[in-house]
Design an enzyme around this catalytic site. Structure first.
Site, PDB file in Angstrom:
ATOM      1  N   LYS A 158     -10.111  -0.193  -2.165  1.00 32.13           N
ATOM      2  CA  LYS A 158      -9.728  -0.355  -0.819  1.00 32.13           C
ATOM      3  C   LYS A 158     -10.183   0.739   0.096  1.00 32.13           C
ATOM      4  CE  LYS A 158      -6.727  -1.630   3.041  1.00 32.13           C
ATOM      5  NZ  LYS A 158      -5.247  -2.035   3.270  1.00 32.13           N
ATOM      6  N   LYS A 195      -6.694   3.003  -2.838  1.00 32.51           N
ATOM      7  CA  LYS A 195      -6.979   3.050  -1.379  1.00 32.51           C
ATOM      8  C   LYS A 195      -7.501   4.470  -0.956  1.00 32.51           C
ATOM      9  CE  LYS A 195      -5.184   1.847   3.081  1.00 32.51           C
ATOM     10  NZ  LYS A 195      -3.960   1.055   3.853  1.00 32.51           N
ATOM     11  N   ASP A 216       0.727  -1.114   0.041  1.00 31.09           N
ATOM     12  CA  ASP A 216       0.029   0.134   0.161  1.00 31.09           C
ATOM     13  C   ASP A 216       0.748   1.331  -0.118  1.00 31.09           C
ATOM     14  OD1 ASP A 216      -1.944  -1.929   0.475  1.00 31.09           O
ATOM     15  OD2 ASP A 216      -2.831  -0.985   2.241  1.00 31.09           O
TER      16      ASP A 216
END
Length: 221
Positions: free
Chosen positions: A180, A151, A89
């Site tokens: 996400k 994300k 991430d």
């Protein structure tokens, strides 16, 4: 729907202890969460505990501000993978985006993705710092960079995921990328609504509460 399959059980506090990571891993095993999300220093420990499970190890790169050099992000990502990380991430360079230096934003993401190959890359765009047009532009750049996920948030800014942002992101990326939703998701109903809005994964430190809510609702049904 099995909510556990959507959850990245997250523990990214700077004061996180080894014991807390051990507990996180055991809880993830017991509840069959999709992944845990932790800082890079604890990846080797998590690898030892989760080696014989299906739980993925996700770690963060350029966290939480995204303002470090691309070379630093690449080194951090490759070292984390060597230590056992299954997913990365990465925080977008918000300063570049705000400067409209889109070429540098693209290169930052593309170079990390190129360096890690088939390992899934989630790009954290930190929606609380962006207006709608900037969210759209960030999504377009992530598509061009061939990232795997967008994300919403680090959880360390002014606020976390919003339904509006997830719907905007879904409209832009369609099925070309996954989403996400992360930050402030603390109960089953909220998590379920984010999935309905288009999220493919839920990043949360409240995973046990979400599972408990799910179990109670099924018992009451």
């Amino acid at each position: 729907m099995n909510i556990s399959e959507y959850i990245d059980y997250t523990l990214l506090n700077p004061t996180t202890t080894e014991r807390e990571i051990i507990n996180l891993c055991h809880d993830a095993r017991e509840n069959n969460f999709y992944a845990i999300c932790i800082n890079t220093s604890y990846v080797p420990l998590a690898k030892q505990i989760l080696e014989d499970t299906n739980v993925k190890i996700c770690t963060v790169v350029g966290f939480p501000f995204g303002a470090m050099s691309t070379k630093a992000k690449i080194y951090e990502a490759k070292n984390a993978i060597k230590d056992g990380a299954n997913e990365i991430d990465m925080v977008i360079n918000l300063g570049y985006l705000k400067s409209k230096n889109y070429v540098s934003v693209l290169k930052d993401i593309s170079d990390v993705k190129l360096a890690i190959g088939e390992i899934p890359l989630k790009v954290i765009i930190e929606i609380s710092e962006l207006n709608k047009n900037e969210v759209v532009k960030a999504c377009e750049i992530c598509l061009d960079a061939k990232a795997d996920f967008i994300k919403t948030s680090t959880g360390f800014s002014k606020s976390g995921a919003t339904f509006t942002a997830v719907k905007i992101i879904k409209k832009i990326v369609k099925d070309a990328m996954k989403i996400k939703a992360s930050g402030g998701i603390s109960n089953y109903d909220t998590a379920h609504k984010f999935i309905e809005a288009g999220a493919d994964r839920i990043g949360t430190s409240s995973a046990l509460d979400i599972v408990k809510d799910d179990i109670l609702s099924k018992l009451e049904a």
